[in-house]
Design an enzyme around this catalytic site. Structure first.
Site, PDB file in Angstrom:
ATOM      1  N   HIS A  10      90.546 -53.069  42.846  1.00  0.00           N
ATOM      2  CA  HIS A  10      89.116 -53.369  42.781  1.00  0.00           C
ATOM      3  C   HIS A  10      88.614 -54.089  44.022  1.00  0.00           C
ATOM      4  CE1 HIS A  10      89.527 -53.145  38.125  1.00  0.00           C
ATOM      5  NE2 HIS A  10      89.460 -51.955  38.675  1.00  0.00           N
TER       6      HIS A  10
ATOM      7  N   THR B 203      95.850 -59.121  31.318  1.00  0.00           N
ATOM      8  CA  THR B 203      94.690 -58.226  31.334  1.00  0.00           C
ATOM      9  C   THR B 203      94.374 -57.740  29.929  1.00  0.00           C
ATOM     10  OG1 THR B 203      93.746 -56.193  32.273  1.00  0.00           O
ATOM     11  CG2 THR B 203      96.125 -56.188  31.879  1.00  0.00           C
TER      12      THR B 203
ATOM     13  N   ASP C  92      90.714 -61.688  43.875  1.00  0.00           N
ATOM     14  CA  ASP C  92      90.777 -63.069  44.363  1.00  0.00           C
ATOM     15  C   ASP C  92      91.716 -63.265  45.549  1.00  0.00           C
ATOM     16  OD1 ASP C  92      92.605 -63.897  41.321  1.00  0.00           O
ATOM     17  OD2 ASP C  92      93.393 -63.148  43.213  1.00  0.00           O
TER      18      ASP C  92
HETATM   19  C1  BV8 Z   1      84.593 -45.924  37.734  1.00  0.00           C
HETATM   20  C2  BV8 Z   1      85.410 -56.133  40.690  1.00  0.00           C
HETATM   21  C3  BV8 Z   1      83.560 -43.795  37.939  1.00  0.00           C
HETATM   22  C4  BV8 Z   1      84.068 -56.748  40.650  1.00  0.00           C
HETATM   23  C5  BV8 Z   1      85.776 -55.076  38.538  1.00  0.00           C
HETATM   24  C6  BV8 Z   1      86.854 -44.141  31.728  1.00  0.00           C
HETATM   25  C7  BV8 Z   1      87.234 -43.651  32.976  1.00  0.00           C
HETATM   26  C8  BV8 Z   1      86.605 -44.109  34.145  1.00  0.00           C
HETATM   27  C9  BV8 Z   1      85.611 -45.087  34.068  1.00  0.00           C
HETATM   28  C10 BV8 Z   1      85.245 -45.582  32.832  1.00  0.00           C
HETATM   29  C11 BV8 Z   1      85.854 -45.107  31.674  1.00  0.00           C
HETATM   30  N1  BV8 Z   1      85.297 -45.784  30.628  1.00  0.00           N
HETATM   31  C12 BV8 Z   1      84.371 -46.641  31.075  1.00  0.00           C
HETATM   32  C13 BV8 Z   1      84.295 -46.527  32.411  1.00  0.00           C
HETATM   33  C14 BV8 Z   1      83.392 -47.313  33.242  1.00  0.00           C
HETATM   34  C15 BV8 Z   1      84.006 -48.641  33.696  1.00  0.00           C
HETATM   35  C16 BV8 Z   1      84.788 -49.329  32.633  1.00  0.00           C
HETATM   36  O1  BV8 Z   1      86.006 -49.201  32.568  1.00  0.00           O
HETATM   37  N2  BV8 Z   1      84.107 -50.098  31.796  1.00  0.00           N
HETATM   38  C17 BV8 Z   1      84.785 -50.837  30.746  1.00  0.00           C
HETATM   39  C18 BV8 Z   1      84.202 -52.249  30.670  1.00  0.00           C
HETATM   40  C19 BV8 Z   1      84.621 -50.069  29.449  1.00  0.00           C
HETATM   41  N3  BV8 Z   1      84.819 -48.409  34.879  1.00  0.00           N
HETATM   42  C20 BV8 Z   1      84.208 -48.427  36.076  1.00  0.00           C
HETATM   43  O2  BV8 Z   1      83.006 -48.556  36.231  1.00  0.00           O
HETATM   44  C21 BV8 Z   1      85.099 -48.214  37.279  1.00  0.00           C
HETATM   45  N4  BV8 Z   1      84.500 -47.188  38.080  1.00  0.00           N
HETATM   46  O3  BV8 Z   1      85.369 -45.491  36.942  1.00  0.00           O
HETATM   47  O4  BV8 Z   1      83.657 -45.137  38.377  1.00  0.00           O
HETATM   48  C22 BV8 Z   1      83.194 -43.005  39.140  1.00  0.00           C
HETATM   49  C23 BV8 Z   1      84.039 -41.982  39.554  1.00  0.00           C
HETATM   50  C24 BV8 Z   1      83.660 -41.215  40.626  1.00  0.00           C
HETATM   51  C25 BV8 Z   1      82.465 -41.474  41.315  1.00  0.00           C
HETATM   52  C26 BV8 Z   1      81.646 -42.536  40.912  1.00  0.00           C
HETATM   53  C27 BV8 Z   1      82.005 -43.307  39.810  1.00  0.00           C
HETATM   54  C28 BV8 Z   1      85.126 -49.469  38.153  1.00  0.00           C
HETATM   55  C29 BV8 Z   1      85.778 -50.591  37.439  1.00  0.00           C
HETATM   56  C30 BV8 Z   1      85.926 -51.797  38.405  1.00  0.00           C
HETATM   57  C31 BV8 Z   1      84.880 -52.832  38.104  1.00  0.00           C
HETATM   58  N5  BV8 Z   1      85.102 -54.022  38.916  1.00  0.00           N
HETATM   59  N6  BV8 Z   1      85.964 -56.117  39.349  1.00  0.00           N
HETATM   60  C32 BV8 Z   1      84.167 -58.237  40.414  1.00  0.00           C
HETATM   61  O5  BV8 Z   1      85.263 -58.768  40.169  1.00  0.00           O
HETATM   62  O6  BV8 Z   1      83.098 -58.864  40.456  1.00  0.00           O
HETATM   63  S1  BV8 Z   1      86.471 -55.080  37.018  1.00  0.00           S
HETATM   64  C33 BV8 Z   1      86.851 -56.639  36.478  1.00  0.00           C
HETATM   65  O7  BV8 Z   1      87.481 -56.433  35.192  1.00  0.00           O
HETATM   66  C34 BV8 Z   1      87.885 -57.388  37.281  1.00  0.00           C
HETATM   67  O8  BV8 Z   1      88.437 -56.683  38.360  1.00  0.00           O
HETATM   68  C35 BV8 Z   1      88.974 -57.659  36.234  1.00  0.00           C
HETATM   69  O9  BV8 Z   1      90.221 -57.800  36.782  1.00  0.00           O
HETATM   70  C36 BV8 Z   1      88.859 -56.424  35.449  1.00  0.00           C
HETATM   71  C37 BV8 Z   1      89.607 -56.278  34.176  1.00  0.00           C
HETATM   72  O10 BV8 Z   1      89.454 -57.457  33.423  1.00  0.00           O
HETATM   73  P1  BV8 Z   1      90.797 -58.314  33.177  1.00  0.00           P
HETATM   74  O11 BV8 Z   1      91.459 -58.501  34.481  1.00  0.00           O
HETATM   75  O12 BV8 Z   1      91.580 -57.675  32.106  1.00  0.00           O
HETATM   76  O13 BV8 Z   1      90.198 -59.704  32.745  1.00  0.00           O
HETATM   77  P2  BV8 Z   1      89.765 -60.134  31.271  1.00  0.00           P
HETATM   78  O14 BV8 Z   1      89.006 -61.399  31.382  1.00  0.00           O
HETATM   79  O15 BV8 Z   1      89.160 -58.958  30.581  1.00  0.00           O
HETATM   80  O16 BV8 Z   1      91.149 -60.433  30.528  1.00  0.00           O
HETATM   81  C38 BV8 Z   1      91.936 -61.543  30.918  1.00  0.00           C
HETATM   82  C39 BV8 Z   1      93.223 -61.435  30.092  1.00  0.00           C
HETATM   83  O17 BV8 Z   1      94.128 -62.458  30.524  1.00  0.00           O
HETATM   84  C40 BV8 Z   1      93.007 -61.641  28.604  1.00  0.00           C
HETATM   85  O18 BV8 Z   1      93.760 -60.665  27.892  1.00  0.00           O
HETATM   86  C41 BV8 Z   1      93.580 -63.044  28.338  1.00  0.00           C
HETATM   87  O19 BV8 Z   1      94.161 -63.152  27.046  1.00  0.00           O
HETATM   88  C42 BV8 Z   1      94.649 -63.130  29.402  1.00  0.00           C
HETATM   89  N7  BV8 Z   1      94.970 -64.482  29.853  1.00  0.00           N
HETATM   90  C43 BV8 Z   1      94.122 -65.524  30.042  1.00  0.00           C
HETATM   91  N8  BV8 Z   1      94.811 -66.584  30.540  1.00  0.00           N
HETATM   92  C44 BV8 Z   1      96.115 -66.175  30.684  1.00  0.00           C
HETATM   93  C45 BV8 Z   1      96.222 -64.839  30.245  1.00  0.00           C
HETATM   94  N9  BV8 Z   1      97.375 -64.164  30.260  1.00  0.00           N
HETATM   95  C46 BV8 Z   1      98.476 -64.815  30.711  1.00  0.00           C
HETATM   96  N10 BV8 Z   1      98.459 -66.098  31.156  1.00  0.00           N
HETATM   97  C47 BV8 Z   1      97.295 -66.797  31.152  1.00  0.00           C
HETATM   98  N11 BV8 Z   1      97.289 -68.077  31.576  1.00  0.00           N
END
Ligand code: BV8
Ligand code: ZN
Length: 251
Positions: A131, A199, A106
């Site tokens: 990201h 996160t 963002d």
């Molecule tokens: C890759 C951009 C390989 C797009 C995003 C192991 C190793 C490597 C990869 C993997 C692996 N296991 C799985 C994978 C694949 C995957 C992955 O991790 N999947 C997950 C879902 C299981 N990873 C990937 O695909 C990554 N790529 O590894 O490629 C590769 C290697 C070589 C060659 C080719 C390929 C790429 C990952 C990036 C994806 N893109 N964003 C867009 O935004 O549209 S990720 C997306 O999720 C955002 O960036 C976001 O930031 C991120 C994480 O989510 P959070 O930030 O944690 O947000 P969330 O809503 O989940 O949580 C919010 C938290 O805030 C909560 O806990 C809540 O309680 C809290 N909260 C709420 N309000 C407040 C608060 N806290 C405090 N105060 C508040 N007021």
């Protein structure tokens, strides 16, 4: 807000730390009005990731993916950094050493850094944006980057090679920028404290950052409104909104 003794202990840990890194996620921007991903009402709750945030979706249905990003981009342009972004920027400005790593696209950390730095050099507080940044475009063919523009009737093309322009964010299944990831991992490995803010710590390889600090002998302080998979590994978990906790923790 978290317990005062936990906050007191966390403040002491921060002040005593030699080198601090911070990993932030969507939760730090929630109080700026930016929807998170996995909370109730979060972005992924309305849309399936596979439909939108993957390179396959971008090639299969570029118009839909572009419309989703264009909608988010124009909404984000109306959001402001909140006290959590500003407290982190001021903290790293005072420390003079970098350490801010974000999963967010963002751009709010960058805006807070530039605004808080004023005429001082913002280098120490500019985040590593693991990201990418939704406000920027990148060419899918030659990789050249350019400021994003509002989506028109035709899909944006690269001025240099005519290839497809796409938002400069890392989609699921895409590799992160190797230099950014290596910088973040090296910072985490040399830190004795990792602040993990807003996160679910579910998305890899970013989610491995706090574990790198822990496995190098450092500590984790978590700031979140609920528990996560990381909470049990944290030395201190401060339950509360980032916009309230961070000014008290870092101020
Ligand atoms: C890759 C951009 C390989 C797009 C995003 C192991 C190793 C490597 C990869 C993997 C692996 N296991 C799985 C994978 C694949 C995957 C992955 O991790 N999947 C997950 C879902 C299981 N990873 C990937 O695909 C990554 N790529 O590894 O490629 C590769 C290697 C070589 C060659 C080719 C390929 C790429 C990952 C990036 C994806 N893109 N964003 C867009 O935004 O549209 S990720 C997306 O999720 C955002 O960036 C976001 O930031 C991120 C994480 O989510 P959070 O930030 O944690 O947000 P969330 O809503 O989940 O949580 C919010 C938290 O805030 C909560 O806990 C809540 O309680 C809290 N909260 C709420 N309000 C407040 C608060 N806290 C405090 N105060 C508040 N007021
Ligand atoms: Zn190009």
């Amino acid at each position: 807000m978290s317990g005062t003794s936990a906050l007191h202990d966390a403040r002491a840990m921060v002040q005593g730390a030699r080198r601090v890194v911070a990993l932030t996620g969507a939760g730090i921007s929630a109080e700026s009005g930016v929807p998170t991903f996995r909370d109730a009402g979060g972005l992924w709750r309305k849309y399936r990731v596979e439909e939108l945030a993957t390179p396959e979706a971008l090639l299969r249905d570029p118009r839909t993916v572009w419309e989703w990003y264009d909608h988010r981009r124009s909404f984000l342009a109306t959001c402001e950094p909140n006290p959590a972004h500003r407290a982190l920027a001021r903290f790293f400005l005072r420390r003079g050493t970098g350490g801010l790593i974000t999963q967010n696209v963002d751009g709010l950390h960058t805006r807070a850094a530039l605004e808080e730095a004023g005429d001082r050099a913002p280098n120490a507080v500019l985040p590593i944006e693991l990201h990418g940044a939704i406000a920027r475009d990148r060419c899918n063919s030659c990789g050249v980057r350019a400021p994003g523009e509002p989506l028109g009737d035709s899909l944006p093309r690269c001025a240099r090679c005519g290839g497809m322009r796409r938002p400069d964010v890392v989609l699921f299944g895409e590799a992160l920028d190797g230099t950014s990831l290596a910088r973040a991992q090296s910072m985490a490995a040399s830190a004795d404290l990792c602040l993990v803010i807003g996160t679910t710590a579910e998305v890899y390889p970013a989610a491995a950052i706090p574990w790198t600090t822990l496995h190098s002998g450092g500590h984790i302080i978590e700031v979140n409104i609920q528990t996560t998979s990381l909470t049990s590994a944290a030395s201190i978990a401060l339950q509360g909104k980032a916009g309230e906790v961070l000014p008290a923790l870092l101020g």
